[in-house]
Enzyme design. Structure first.
Site, short mmCIF file in Angstrom:
data_model
loop_
_atom_site.label_atom_id
_atom_site.label_comp_id
_atom_site.label_asym_id
_atom_site.label_seq_id
_atom_site.Cartn_x
_atom_site.Cartn_y
_atom_site.Cartn_z
N GLU A 200 -37.15 11.15 41.40
CA GLU A 200 -38.32 10.23 40.97
C GLU A 200 -38.96 10.98 39.75
O GLU A 200 -39.42 10.06 39.04
CB GLU A 200 -39.28 9.93 42.12
CG GLU A 200 -38.61 9.15 43.30
CD GLU A 200 -37.65 10.09 44.33
OE1 GLU A 200 -37.10 9.31 45.17
OE2 GLU A 200 -37.66 11.16 44.05
N PHE A 201 -39.26 12.27 39.83
CA PHE A 201 -39.92 12.94 38.67
C PHE A 201 -38.93 12.48 37.47
O PHE A 201 -39.59 12.19 36.45
CB PHE A 201 -39.84 14.39 38.94
CG PHE A 201 -40.14 15.07 37.57
CD1 PHE A 201 -41.36 15.18 37.16
CD2 PHE A 201 -39.10 15.75 37.07
CE1 PHE A 201 -41.60 15.88 35.92
CE2 PHE A 201 -39.20 16.44 35.88
CZ PHE A 201 -40.34 16.60 35.27
#
Length: 411
Positions: free
Chosen positions: A57-58
């Site tokens: 997700e980063f």
């Protein structure tokens, strides 16, 4: 009920931290998060908060953070993680001003956290729907966006028993979703401020390609780009079932060079890989020299951080995980314009499905199907080039989500 579950999770992490190093880091990081904010937050600065569950997700949020950094330097960036696998890898990321864990979503934790930072805007990446944090953000009138989110009919929000929890979705100012199905599902439960922009991962892999490194030892292994140069097969993030298949094939083929970058780099797994390879000269990357790597048949990558650049040297790629919990990042390979093979557990991965649909991805279920696909790629150069071109075009054609999102956010 939700709060009871959160307190139970918090208690479980506290107890588990006594026995598990990952949970110990998580428990310590969550407890220190508010103190970190109190020490580091500049009361005169304006913070934009990005929250990512973990490393994947980063990477989806990264293009947004870096674009805001370039275009709007008046803002500071706060980045939070839920998982140690994200925080521990990116805790020194230069694109954020403050990086911490996010404490478990209890009412008390959420209030303390948001009192300490008071963001002017928040971005939650993909699947992050924390009830108490989001309700407090909404109550304070802070614009909050869900980025690269994707929804399926079987998710709790769209079931009769999940309607109460589903109200958390109404806390978002706007959804920037990956596909039309997600927008339609939100519309059915009364959430109409959703925009289909695609996935920021496509922007990210183009950035990664642009910043890829030249690797002299890999270049020596691959050899000069001449008519008699052997083709190169790159296996990335492979697991044992993957390795048994592709090594089972290549043990009988001497006209390809192999680069194997396993997902797990440990001595036991490396020994397993080496035992599978028959009648080939093998070199581990950390033991490679210009002399011993040039005439090797197989290069085993026994360190981290090289895979995205290694794909550059391949003619055909295989991305592992498709015989387990799910395939890894197929876009990092596809962006280089080569065919991408992967296992059957890919149905919930939109990018894999897209590659299959467009002809740039090929699904294999066992050694027989791998042999069928690989033989055709080996024997028919025109077909191989066409598959590769379709893979590259698929990635480029779906880039641009970052620009669409930021043009619809008031910065």
């Amino acid at each position: 009920m939700y709060d009871i579950i959160m307190y139970a999770i918090q208690f479980g992490i506290a107890v588990g931290s006594r026995f598990n190093e990952k949970l110990r880091r998580m428990w310590r990081g969550e407890r220190e998060a508010v103190r970190t904010l109190q020490e580091k937050v500049d009361p005169d600065a304006r913070y934009i908060w990005f929250h990512a569950a973990s490393l994947g997700e980063f990477e989806q949020g990264r293009p947004l953070m870096e674009q805001i950094r370039r275009d709007c330097p008046q803002y500071r960036i706060l980045l939070t993680f839920f998982s140690p696998s994200g925080y521990e890898v990116r805790k020194h990321y230069a694109g954020a001003d403050i990086i911490t864990y996010l404490p478990i979503d209890t009412v008390g934790n959420a209030r303390k956290f948001l009192r300490a930072v008071r963001p002017v805007m928040a971005f939650f990446i993909k699947y992050e729907f924390w009830y108490n944090y989001l309700h407090i953000l909404q109550h304070r009138g802070i614009p909050t966006y869900s980025v690269s989110s994707i929804f399926r009919p079987d998710q709790v929000f769209f079931r009769w028993y999940g309607r109460s929890y589903g109200r958390v979705l109404k806390c978002f100012t706007r959804f920037f979703v990956q596909n039309e199905v997600s927008k339609q599902l939100l519309d059915k439960i009364g959430i109409h401020d959703a925009m289909v922009v695609g996935d920021t991962r496509f922007d990210r892999v183009l950035q990664i390609r642009e910043a890829s490194r030249q690797l002299p030892l890999v270049e020596k292994f691959v050899g000069a780009d001449t008519a008699d140069r052997k083709k190169v097969f790159v296996a990335g993030s492979s697991w044992q079932p993957d390795e048994e298949i592709f090594l089972g094939y290549f043990n009988g083929h001497k006209d390809w060079k192999l680069i194997v970058a396993p997902h797990v780099i440990g001595e036991d797994h490396l020994k397993f890989i080496l035992a599978l390879i028959k009648d080939k000269k093998v070199v581990r990357y950390t033991q490679a020299t210009e002399e011993n790597v040039a005439d090797a048949d197989v290069l085993v990558i026994d360190c981290f951080g090289l895979l995205s650049s290694i794909y550059h040297y391949g003619d055909v790629a295989y991305v592992g995980g498709g015989f387990g919990v799910g395939i890894h990042n197929v876009l990092e390979a596809a962006v280089w314009g080569m065919p991408v093979l992967f296992g059957p557990n890919n149905k919930h991965f939109a990018e894999a499905q897209g590659l299959l649909h467009d002809g740039g991805g090929l699904e294999v279920c066992d050694l027989a199907t791998f042999t069928l696909e690989m033989d055709r790629l080996a024997d028919d150069e025109e077909y191989r080039m066409a598959c590769g071109n379709m893979a590259g075009a698929y990635v480029k054609g779906l880039a641009g989500a970052t620009k669409k999102i930021l043009s619809n956010v008031k910065l």
